[in-house]
Design a protein around this motif. Structure first.
Motif: not given
Length: 611
Positions: A579-605
């Motif tokens: 919903t915000i793709r066209g409004e923002v120029g970037g994202y600051y993702l925070i991996a919950p409990f340091g779980r990089a695989e969850i954040a990586a899923d969103l990076v790929r998305f």
């Protein structure tokens, strides 16, 4: 004759230290010196008479810290007026008792307000001015001839104090404490302060405390070139030495007086002493300066290094180089609690492969001990080949340590710093730890900006700039978005070049944030932290400052645990991103409990959605 009129005809002698002398008379350092006006007035009167007998033309009231911000913590806030009025009366009575052999004046001493360590919210100018006005009115009631606003490091506070005394009808000396190199602790240079204080209506401008006679002499020389106002100089007696449980000052009265002669030659018209000075110092001043007149001055406009027009900002580099071309993605990982870096290195590799631009490393988040993030950042950059944004707090190091570590970080190749105040140490797991907070996020950003210009906090060269991209934190979950936007604007003015936000879960809140900050024109990365369970959701909403989760999101997470919780949390984050793709120029993702695989899923998305 009026104080200011007399200054045109002769150099006047001020008194010396009050705190040093009271300490020498047996008053403990843990005592409130100003309260002595009420409980031991004879001791205060005795001190005034000693300075008058030594030859002082001007004595200061024992009221330096008698404002509500300093008296309230010890339960004396209702005695502000009484303490100040009595302080003025004691000084006035001492002058009367000393006789009329030569001109004598009483200056109402007003010092800076206390700052709560770690507190970023500063009171507005109206509130600050009202605090100073309460003190000034009481001093005037007690009979002072003028005010001396002294030992200020914050130019804004000092101009508020000048505003407070303006309507009372008495002249004011405005004096700042300069450190080595002619800068205040707030980073203001002599020339800037001198011009600003003259514009604000100071009758006399000066320097006190901060450093010894040599440094104060240099400040007087610089002030003399930028203002035609009379100048005051109240130097410390050198630097203190801690000997057998006491602080001792080694500067002799003879040396002090020799430097005072040079101050007169530079243009000073009122000379006294600050920390460590005694009636002996003042007596020697009176003997050596007798009959002297302030030297004529020629006001010019010298250009200081810090006043040169800053260079145009260079094009964005590092992780921000693709801003406006493709979404910039940074991901926060938790440093380990011990020395094993295997997991975080593997997570950083996974995120790099997924398309992340940079890794964020917090510094002891929630005041819990983790591996030092500067060393870890250097390791990740070297082993993984991805840029790291190092979070630096004001909690764990004093001003000295911060500068050393930041220069060291630059040496190690760290190029991006996120400046944050930090959670108080008492919130963490180390009961014996104490918070430092010499700076807050605003002043840390200013320090980083100075280091980028190639100077330290005192304005001294450090050979070359540190080259940091400076980041700021922004909390869009506050009920008053405009207040947070104003705070971010101040951070940008201090040198911040990008901002990352607290986690967001509401599209409308993201859009409101973007609208409120639109004029700032810096990259702003909304924080997105996937939820992983109902328990995690409720904890974040109810216990973590700065995070607000809408009821509809909490309802979606209700009953969700383990894999189901992760799936739902990722779904919520993907929907927000869409919903915000066209409004923002970037994202600051925070991996919950340091779980990089969850954040990586969103990076790929995110990367898939840009195609």
């Amino acid at each position: 004759m009026h104080f200011l009129e007399l200054l045109t005809e002769q150099v006047l002698i001020g008194d010396g230290a009050i705190g040093t002398m009271l300490y020498g008379k047996g008053v403990g350092l843990d005592a409130n010196f100003e309260h002595l006006n009420l409980v031991r007035p004879q001791l205060v009167s005795e001190l005034h008479l000693e300075y008058l007998a030594a030859g002082a033309n001007l004595i200061e009231t024992n009221t330096f810290g008698a404002n509500v911000t300093k008296l309230q913590p010890i339960g004396l806030e209702k005695k502000v007026r009484e303490i100040n009025r009595r302080g003025a009366e004691l000084a006035r009575q001492a002058v009367a008792a000393a006789g009329n052999g030569y001109p004598r004046f009483v200056a109402g001493s007003i010092g800076p307000l206390a700052r709560l360590k770690g507190e970023e919210r500063e009171p507005d100018r109206e509130t600050v001015t009202a605090v100073f006005r309460e003190q000034a009115e009481a001093l005037a009631e007690g009979g002072v001839d003028l005010f001396i606003l002294e030992t200020f490091a914050d130019l804004g506070q000092l101009t508020c104090a000048l505003e407070a005394v303006k309507g009372i009808g008495l002249p004011a000396i405005a004096s700042m404490a300069y450190l080595e190199g002619g800068r205040t602790g707030g980073g203001v240079e002599v020339e800037t302060a001198g011009r600003a204080l003259a514009d604000a209506g100071a009758a006399m401008i000066g320097a006190n405390c901060g450093a010894g006679p040599l440094e104060v002499l240099r400040v007087v020389e610089r002030l003399a070139r930028v203002t035609d106002r009379p100048l005051a100089a109240f130097a410390n007696s050198g630097f203190p030495e801690y000997v057998d449980g006491r602080y001792l000052y080694r500067c002799t009265p003879d040396y002090f007086a020799e430097k005072a002669l040079e101050m007169v030659a530079a243009g000073a018209g009122l000379i006294g002493g600050c920390c460590g000075t005694t009636p002996d110092h003042i007596r020697r001043l009176a003997e050596r300066l007798a009959g002297m007149r302030p030297a004529p001055r020629r006001v010019g406009q010298p250009v200081r290094v810090s006043e040169l027009k800053p260079a145009e900002p260079a094009a964005a580099t590092g992780f921000l180089s693709s801003w406006g071309i493709r979404p910039v993605i940074t991901v926060e990982l938790d440093p380990p609690r011990g020395l094993d870096c295997g997991k975080i290195l593997a997570g950083a590799r996974l995120l790099k492969e997924a398309g992340a631009d940079a890794i964020n490393l917090a510094e002891n988040p929630l005041a819990r001990v983790r591996l030092g993030n500067i060393a870890l950042a250097s390791l990740i950059q070297r082993e993984v080949g991805i840029e790291v944004i190092v979070h630096i707090t004001c909690r764990d190091r004093n001003l000295l340590g911060l500068q050393s570590d930041l220069m060291g970080a630059s040496l190690l190749g760290i190029r991006s710093i996120l400046a944050v105040t930090g959670d108080p140490a008492r919130l963490g797991d180390q009961a014996a730890a104490s918070s430092v907070f010499d700076l807050n996020s605003f002043t840390l950003i200013k320090l980083l900006s100075d280091l980028n210009r190639g100077v330290n906090a005192l304005g001294h060269p450090i050979d070359h700039g540190t080259g940091f991209t400076i980041g700021a934190a922004f909390n869009p979950n506050s009920p008053k978005m405009e207040v947070q936007a104003a705070r971010l604007a101040k951070k940008v003015a201090n040198g911040a070049g990008f901002a990352q936000t607290q986690p967001l879960y509401d599209t409308e809140r993201v859009l409101a944030m973007l609208e409120a900050t639109r004029d700032l024109s810096i990259p702003l990365l909304p924080g997105i932290m996937p939820l992983v369970s109902e328990r995690n959701c409720e904890y974040l909403h109810n216990e973590v400052p700065g995070i607000v989760i809408p009821d509809r999101i909490r309802e979606r997470m209700h009953g969700k645990e383990k894999e189901a919780g992760v799936r739902e949390g990722l779904a919520i984050s993907r929907e927000l991103i869409d919903t915000i793709r066209g409004e923002v120029g970037g994202y600051y993702l925070i991996a919950p409990f340091g779980r990089a695989e969850i954040a990586a899923d969103l990076v790929r998305f995110i990367r898939e959605g840009q195609r």
